[in-house]
Design a protein around this motif. Structure first.
Motif, PDB file in Angstrom:
ATOM      1  N   SER A  30       8.929  -8.270  12.475  1.00 39.85           N
ATOM      2  CA  SER A  30      10.050  -8.614  13.481  1.00 39.85           C
ATOM      3  C   SER A  30       9.884  -9.930  14.173  1.00 39.85           C
ATOM      4  O   SER A  30      10.926 -10.240  14.672  1.00 39.85           O
ATOM      5  N   GLU A  31       8.641 -10.230  14.428  1.00 36.12           N
ATOM      6  CA  GLU A  31       8.299 -11.326  15.409  1.00 36.12           C
ATOM      7  C   GLU A  31       8.799 -12.794  14.585  1.00 36.12           C
ATOM      8  O   GLU A  31       9.510 -13.749  15.122  1.00 36.12           O
ATOM      9  N   ILE A  32       8.317 -12.453  13.396  1.00 39.56           N
ATOM     10  CA  ILE A  32       8.626 -13.654  12.516  1.00 39.56           C
ATOM     11  C   ILE A  32      10.173 -13.928  12.510  1.00 39.56           C
ATOM     12  O   ILE A  32      10.908 -15.010  12.666  1.00 39.56           O
ATOM     13  N   THR A  90      -0.575 -11.692  17.586  1.00 41.85           N
ATOM     14  CA  THR A  90      -0.875 -11.685  18.909  1.00 41.85           C
ATOM     15  C   THR A  90       0.459 -11.683  19.884  1.00 41.85           C
ATOM     16  O   THR A  90       0.752 -10.891  20.614  1.00 41.85           O
ATOM     17  N   GLN A  91       1.258 -12.540  19.389  1.00 43.04           N
ATOM     18  CA  GLN A  91       2.583 -12.683  20.106  1.00 43.04           C
ATOM     19  C   GLN A  91       3.285 -11.424  19.901  1.00 43.04           C
ATOM     20  O   GLN A  91       4.110 -10.896  20.696  1.00 43.04           O
ATOM     21  N   ALA A  92       3.356 -10.843  18.793  1.00 45.07           N
ATOM     22  CA  ALA A  92       4.115  -9.759  18.384  1.00 45.07           C
ATOM     23  C   ALA A  92       3.506  -8.519  19.076  1.00 45.07           C
ATOM     24  O   ALA A  92       4.362  -7.668  19.580  1.00 45.07           O
ATOM     25  N   LYS A  93       2.411  -8.379  19.046  1.00 48.00           N
ATOM     26  CA  LYS A  93       1.808  -7.147  19.964  1.00 48.00           C
ATOM     27  C   LYS A  93       2.017  -7.315  21.281  1.00 48.00           C
ATOM     28  O   LYS A  93       2.578  -6.267  22.101  1.00 48.00           O
ATOM     29  N   SER A  94       2.091  -8.470  21.871  1.00 50.87           N
ATOM     30  CA  SER A  94       2.618  -8.626  23.330  1.00 50.87           C
ATOM     31  C   SER A  94       3.872  -8.250  23.615  1.00 50.87           C
ATOM     32  O   SER A  94       4.471  -8.142  24.646  1.00 50.87           O
TER      33      SER A  94
END
Length: 52
Positions: free
Chosen positions: A32-34, A21-25
């Motif tokens: 890439s988010e990690i 969810t954080q990555a999508k937002s």
């Protein structure tokens, strides 16, 4: 990145869902988010270690 290493990472389902969810937002891939979050934490740890 000069060199990349591939790892297998097991995450609890709720953590995976939250990260996704954080990555999508942020319009990033989950990978890439990690990486982004790990780099932020590393930089903070280095800064803390360097401060008097």
């Amino acid at each position: 990145m000069e060199h990349e290493s591939r790892i297998t990472l097991r995450l609890p389902a709720d953590l995976h869902a939250w990260l996704a969810t954080q990555a999508k937002s942020a319009r990033r891939s989950l990978n890439s988010e990690i990486v982004y979050r790990l780099e932020v934490e590393r930089d903070a740890a280095v800064a803390d270690a360097e401060s008097p």
